[in-house]
Structure formats: structure tokens, C-alpha cells
Design a protein around this motif. Structure first.
Motif, PDB file in Angstrom:
ATOM      1  N   UNK A 141     -22.747  19.039   3.313  1.00 12.29           N
ATOM      2  CA  UNK A 141     -21.567  18.938   2.449  1.00 12.29           C
ATOM      3  C   UNK A 141     -20.280  18.980   3.271  1.00 12.29           C
ATOM      4  N   UNK A 142     -20.278  19.798   4.344  1.00 17.78           N
ATOM      5  CA  UNK A 142     -19.087  19.893   5.193  1.00 17.78           C
ATOM      6  C   UNK A 142     -18.822  18.576   5.912  1.00 17.78           C
ATOM      7  N   UNK A 143     -19.905  17.949   6.410  1.00 17.67           N
ATOM      8  CA  UNK A 143     -19.726  16.663   7.096  1.00 17.67           C
ATOM      9  C   UNK A 143     -19.171  15.610   6.142  1.00 17.67           C
ATOM     10  N   UNK A 144     -19.733  15.590   4.916  1.00 15.40           N
ATOM     11  CA  UNK A 144     -19.249  14.618   3.934  1.00 15.40           C
ATOM     12  C   UNK A 144     -17.789  14.912   3.569  1.00 15.40           C
ATOM     13  N   UNK A 145     -17.493  16.201   3.410  1.00 11.24           N
ATOM     14  CA  UNK A 145     -16.127  16.571   3.053  1.00 11.24           C
ATOM     15  C   UNK A 145     -15.151  16.204   4.167  1.00 11.24           C
ATOM     16  N   UNK A 146     -15.582  16.398   5.432  1.00 10.35           N
ATOM     17  CA  UNK A 146     -14.710  16.070   6.558  1.00 10.35           C
ATOM     18  C   UNK A 146     -14.419  14.568   6.594  1.00 10.35           C
ATOM     19  N   UNK A 147     -15.450  13.778   6.306  1.00 10.96           N
ATOM     20  CA  UNK A 147     -15.247  12.323   6.299  1.00 10.96           C
ATOM     21  C   UNK A 147     -14.273  11.912   5.200  1.00 10.96           C
ATOM     22  N   UNK A 205      -4.981  15.909  13.878  1.00 13.50           N
ATOM     23  CA  UNK A 205      -6.126  16.167  14.751  1.00 13.50           C
ATOM     24  C   UNK A 205      -6.241  17.654  15.084  1.00 13.50           C
ATOM     25  N   UNK A 206      -5.101  18.316  15.262  1.00 17.38           N
ATOM     26  CA  UNK A 206      -5.155  19.767  15.517  1.00 17.38           C
ATOM     27  C   UNK A 206      -5.670  20.520  14.289  1.00 17.38           C
ATOM     28  N   UNK A 207      -5.333  20.034  13.096  1.00 18.54           N
ATOM     29  CA  UNK A 207      -5.836  20.689  11.868  1.00 18.54           C
ATOM     30  C   UNK A 207      -7.334  20.546  11.771  1.00 18.54           C
ATOM     31  N   UNK A 208      -7.840  19.340  12.059  1.00 16.40           N
ATOM     32  CA  UNK A 208      -9.281  19.123  11.950  1.00 16.40           C
ATOM     33  C   UNK A 208     -10.043  19.902  13.014  1.00 16.40           C
ATOM     34  N   UNK A 255     -29.233  27.123   2.067  1.00 14.65           N
ATOM     35  CA  UNK A 255     -27.852  26.828   1.693  1.00 14.65           C
ATOM     36  C   UNK A 255     -27.037  26.388   2.904  1.00 14.65           C
ATOM     37  N   UNK A 256     -27.357  26.940   4.100  1.00 11.66           N
ATOM     38  CA  UNK A 256     -26.644  26.534   5.312  1.00 11.66           C
ATOM     39  C   UNK A 256     -26.833  25.055   5.605  1.00 11.66           C
ATOM     40  N   UNK A 257     -28.072  24.585   5.448  1.00  8.69           N
ATOM     41  CA  UNK A 257     -28.312  23.155   5.661  1.00  8.69           C
ATOM     42  C   UNK A 257     -27.510  22.314   4.673  1.00  8.69           C
ATOM     43  N   UNK A 258     -27.546  22.762   3.413  1.00  9.25           N
ATOM     44  CA  UNK A 258     -26.803  22.006   2.400  1.00  9.25           C
ATOM     45  C   UNK A 258     -25.303  22.054   2.676  1.00  9.25           C
ATOM     46  N   UNK A 259     -24.833  23.229   3.144  1.00  8.12           N
ATOM     47  CA  UNK A 259     -23.398  23.371   3.415  1.00  8.12           C
ATOM     48  C   UNK A 259     -22.983  22.492   4.589  1.00  8.12           C
TER      49      UNK A 259
END
Length: 537
Positions: free
Chosen positions: A497-503, A534-537, A490-494
Motif C-alpha cells: 500500500x505504501x508503494x502504491x501510495x508513493x506512486x 525530493x527531500x520530502x519523499x 499487515x506489514x506486507x500489505x502496508x
């Protein structure tokens, strides 16, 4: 009345049922109850009775109309056996069968497999339908294709809008929206401050103009006030002159009124003096009348005193007469009593004299007889008295001895009885102690065996509990290993998913900044928003 004959072939056999309409098919499918001879448990399978009273207890009751019968309720059940088909019997047998845990588990697994099979078939059908639709799309005309493309665009627009709305729910986007809103508020506030400064300057100029106008008005008002003061001073002088004249007139009028009041007061005083003289005369006349009344009252009191003295004298005379009467009456009664006493005394003296004479006569006759036997009688009396005294002493001694002997015997019996009772009580106590000892031994043995059995059970339960705990520990360890593996996957999937969500969030924030630029927001605020993002990200 004629009946209609019915013929029906049953499913269970080739027998035919012939009957009338009173017995419809499906109820009696083979024969009538009246012709059935089958029994079950020595009882007919059909309830056959020739009358309502057959097989029942009947009672008779007499009343005015005669004798009538009545049924007595029976406690026996009136339910008869039922004939059922093989199918009904098999269904009943199937429903009454107890389902085991293994069968239930097998049924659940079978149902799940059937559900998976149906799901796969449904997916296969959907895929086949989709392929068929794609083939049809290629065969459609251009007009239909344009309509479908338009519908597809609308659908994509709706999906994009839904996607944007979903992105708006993200925490980072919400923070970005708050920052943008704060920036907008700050820009609006700066514009409002500038506008406020401009308005303040205009207000100051307007206030200056108003102050000049007010100053002019004040000067004109001062001049007008001085003119009015002069007019008021002249008016006051005129009023003072008029007031002085009125004061003089009032003073003269007051003097006239005073003189008039003086004359009226003199007249009133004269009238008061005359009235006082009249009152004094009336008081004198009243005093004279009161003196006359007091004199009359004194004379009346004197007469009353005289009459009272006369009445007291009369009462005293009456009392003296009454006392004299009572005294004379008492003297007469005393004299009468004295006469009666003297008469009684004479009678008693006469009786005494007669009695003395009689006694003297008897004494003269008895002197001769007593002189010869007096000595002998005295001796006999003395001997008799001595004998009676001795007899009484011997009787008392005998009674004392008997009482003492009886007391000794009773004491001996009581002592023997106490000894026997003591021995019996000792024997009972020994027996009781022996039984108590045996009971205690039995109880202790039972308690020992019980404790031993409980200890064995506890040891066995502890062993079982230990095995269960070890089993649970092993199960938990296996579950923990599986959970760790799942967590890693699940960590790999997360991460992906996190990278895609950040983009996606970055694109959305860039789009919002572009919208601000399109809305003619200053670059200063846009750059500030970008730094905050940028500070939020």
C-alpha cells in the motif's frame, strides 16, 4: 324489552354459546356466569351475587331521614380466577421459562449464521442483477449507449475529482502544496520588490521636481517677506509717532486729573476734620452722661447697703429674742425635772427606810432559832456534799469502763467482719481468675482454629490465583503470537500500500509542477520546488 339471541361456535370445542346481546361473544364463550357451577379452591370461578350487599358486612346508620345501610370495606381480595385457552397458557409458560447461558449463546450463533446466509443471498442476487444488466447493455441501441457513456464519463470525472481531493488530504501533498505556495509567494515577493524599486526611483524623481518647485517658492516668499517687512517698518514708525502724541496727551490729562484729585482730597480732609470734631463732642457728652449714671448707681448702692444693714440688724434682734425664749424654756424644763427627781428620791428613801425596819424585825426573831442548829446544819451539809462528789466520781468511772468495753466489742466485731470479707473477696478473685483463664484458653483455641482455617483458605486461594495467572499468561502468549502473525501479514500489505501510495503522490506532485509550468511560472522556481519535493519523499 326483547333480547337478541346469539349463536357462536368456539375454537376450543364444538359447544355452542346461546345468549343475548348483553353478553357479547369473546367474554363468555361457553355459558353465562349465572348458570356456571364450576369452582376452583372451593370458590366459584364467576362472581355470582344476587344483590350488592350479598357476602359483605353491612352497617346501619341513623340520621334525620331515617335508617340507612352502608357497606363496611373488607380486607379479603375480590379477584377471582381466570379461565384461559391452551394457547394463552402455552404463551405464558414460554415467557416464564428461564433462558440459560448456553441457550442464549446458541441463539446468538443461530442469529449470526442467519445473518451470514442472508448476506450471501443478497450478494448473489446483486451479482445476478449485474449480469442481467450487462446482458441488457449489449442489447441496447447506439443512442442509449451514448447517453450511458456520457453519464459514465461524468461519473468518472466525479470519482477522479474525489480521488484528487482525497490525495490533497495526504501529509506529503499538503507539504508539497505549502512548498508550491511558498514558491508562489517568493515569486510574487520578488516581483513586488522589483516593482517597489521602480516605484522608489519614480518617487525620487518626483521628490526632486517638488524640491525645485519648493525652492522657487521659497525664494519668491523671501522677496515677498522682505517687502512686507519694509511696509511693516514704515507702519511701525507711523504708529510710534501717533503713540508718542497720545502719550503726551495722556500725560497732560493725568496732570489735570491729579490736580483735580488733590482738590477733592483737600475737601475730603476738611469734611473728615469736621466729622471728627463732631464725634469728639459726642464722646464728651456721652462721658458726661456716663458719669451721671455712675453717680446715680453709686447712690443707689449706698441706699441698698443701708437697707441691707438695717435688715441684718432686725434679723439679729429676732435671733436674740428666739435664743432668749429657748433659754428660758430650757431653764423651766430643767427646774421641773429637778423637782421631779427630788420627789422620786424622797419616795425611794421612804421605801428604803420601811424595808430596813422590816428586815431588822425579822432578824431579831430569827437569831434565836439559828444559833442552836447552825453547827448541826453545817455538818450535814458537808457530809451531803462529800457524798454527792463521791457518787459523781463513781458514775463517771462506770461510764468510762462501759464505753471502753463497748468499743472493744465493736472493734472485735469489725475485725471479724473484715477477715470474713477478705476471705470472700479472695475466693471471688480466685474464681474470677479461673474463669478468665478458661475464657482466654477458649479464645486462643478459637483464634488458632480460625487462623489455621484462614491459612488453608489463603493457600487454596493462592493456588487458584496461581493457576489463573498461568492461564492468563498462556492466553496472553497465544494472543501475542497471533498478533505477531497478523502484524507480519499487515506489514506486507502496508508495504504494498505504501508503494502504491508513493506512486500516486509522485504523480500528483508531477501534475502540480506541470500546472505551475502551464501558469508561466519561472523554471527556476519549478526546479527549486522539485528539489524540495525530493527531500520530502
Amino acid at each position: 324489552m326483547s333480547t337478541k339471541t346469539m349463536v357462536r361456535r368456539t375454537k376450543s370445542s364444538n359447544l355452542k354459546y346461546r345468549g343475548d346481546s348483553r353478553f357479547p361473544p369473546g367474554i363468555y364463550t361457553i355459558h353465562l356466569p349465572s348458570t356456571c357451577e364450576h369452582t376452583l379452591g372451593n370458590r366459584p370461578i364467576h362472581l355470582k351475587r344476587s344483590s350488592a350487599y350479598e357476602g359483605k358486612e353491612i352497617g346501619k346508620l341513623r340520621d334525620k331521614s331515617g335508617t340507612r345501610k352502608y357497606l363496611i370495606p373488607s380486607k379479603e381480595p375480590t379477584v377471582y380466577p381466570k379461565i384461559m385457552t391452551r394457547k394463552e397458557y402455552e404463551d405464558l409458560k414460554e415467557r416464564s421459562r428461564m433462558i440459560t447461558k448456553e441457550e442464549r449463546q446458541t441463539a446468538v450463533e443461530t442469529a449470526e449464521k442467519e445473518k451470514e446466509r442472508l448476506t450471501k443471498e443478497s450478494l448473489a442476487r446483486k451479482e445476478a442483477i449485474r449480469v442481467m444488466d450487462m446482458k441488457k447493455d449489449r442489447e441496447k441501441d447506439p443512442r442509449t449507449r451514448e447517453i450511458e457513456e456520457e453519464a459514465k464519463k461524468r461519473t468518472m470525472h466525479i470519482l477522479e475529482r474525489a480521488y484528487n481531493m482525497r490525495l490533497e488530504q495526504e501529509q506529503e501533498i499538503q507539504k508539497c502544496n505549502r512548498l508550491i505556495l511558498e514558491t508562489k509567494c517568493r515569486a510574487i515577493r520578488d516581483a513586488q520588490i522589483a516593482e517597489k524599486k521602480l516605484m522608489g526611483q519614480e518617487i525620487l524623481e518626483e521628490e526632486k521636481r517638488l524640491n525645485d518647485m519648493i525652492e522657487e517658492e521659497r525664494r519668491w516668499a523671501i522677496k515677498e517677506e522682505s517687502r512686507k517687512e519694509e511696509e511693516k517698518a514704515a507702519e511701525r514708525l507711523r504708529f510710534a509717532k501717533i503713540l508718542k502724541e497720545q502719550i503726551i496727551e495722556n500725560e497732560e490729562q493725568r496732570i489735570l486729573e491729579f490736580e483735580k484729585k488733590q482738590e477733592e482730597s483737600q475737601l475730603i480732609n476738611l469734611n473728615n476734620i469736621a466729622w471728627q470734631q463732631d464725634e469728639i463732642e459726642k464722646l464728651r457728652n456721652k462721658e458726661i452722661e456716663n458719669a451721671k449714671v455712675r453717680q446715680e448707681l453709686a447712690e443707689g448702692n449706698e441706699q441698698l447697703k443701708h437697707f441691707k444693714a438695717m435688715e441684718e440688724e432686725e434679723n439679729r434682734i429676732i435671733d436674740l429674742r428666739i435664743q432668749t425664749y429657748h433659754r428660758l424654756k430650757e431653764e423651766r424644763e430643767a427646774k421641773k425635772e429637778e423637782e421631779q427627781r427630788l420627789e422620786r428620791l424622797k419616795k425611794e428613801q421612804e421605801k428604803t427606810r420601811i424595808a430596813m425596819r422590816t428586815v431588822q424585825a425579822h432578824e431579831l426573831q430569827g437569831i434565836k432559832y439559828h444559833t442552836s442548829h447552825s453547827a448541826q446544819i453545817d455538818e450535814i451539809n458537808a457530809a451531803r456534799v462529800q457524798e454527792e462528789v463521791e457518787r459523781e466520781w463513781r458514775r463517771k468511772e462506770k461510764e468510762e469502763a462501759l464505753k471502753k468495753l463497748k468499743a472493744q466489742r465493736i472493734l472485735q466485731k469489725e475485725r471479724e467482719k473484715q477477715i470474713n470479707n477478705k476471705r470472700i473477696m479472695q475466693a471471688i478473685e480466685i474464681e474470677r481468675e479461673r474463669r478468665e483463664f478458661e475464657r482466654i484458653v477458649r479464645v486462643q483455641q478459637a483464634a488458632f482454629y480460625k487462623e489455621k482455617k484462614e491459612l488453608e483458605q489463603k493457600q487454596q486461594q493462592a493456588l487458584i490465583h496461581r493457576n489463573e495467572i498461568l492461564k492468563q499468561v498462556n492466553e496472553k502468549e497465544r494472543e501475542r503470537i497471533v498478533e505477531r502473525q497478523k502484524m507480519f501479514e499487515e506489514g506486507l500489505a502496508i508495504r504494498a500500500e505504501t508503494a502504491m501510495r508513493k506512486k500516486k503522490l509522485q504523480d500528483a506532485m508531477e501534475r502540480k509542477c506541470q500546472e505551475m509550468r502551464e501558469n508561466n511560472v519561472s523554471d527556476i522556481y519549478i526546479n527549486e520546488v522539485k528539489r524540495m519535493i525530493e527531500t520530502i519523499q
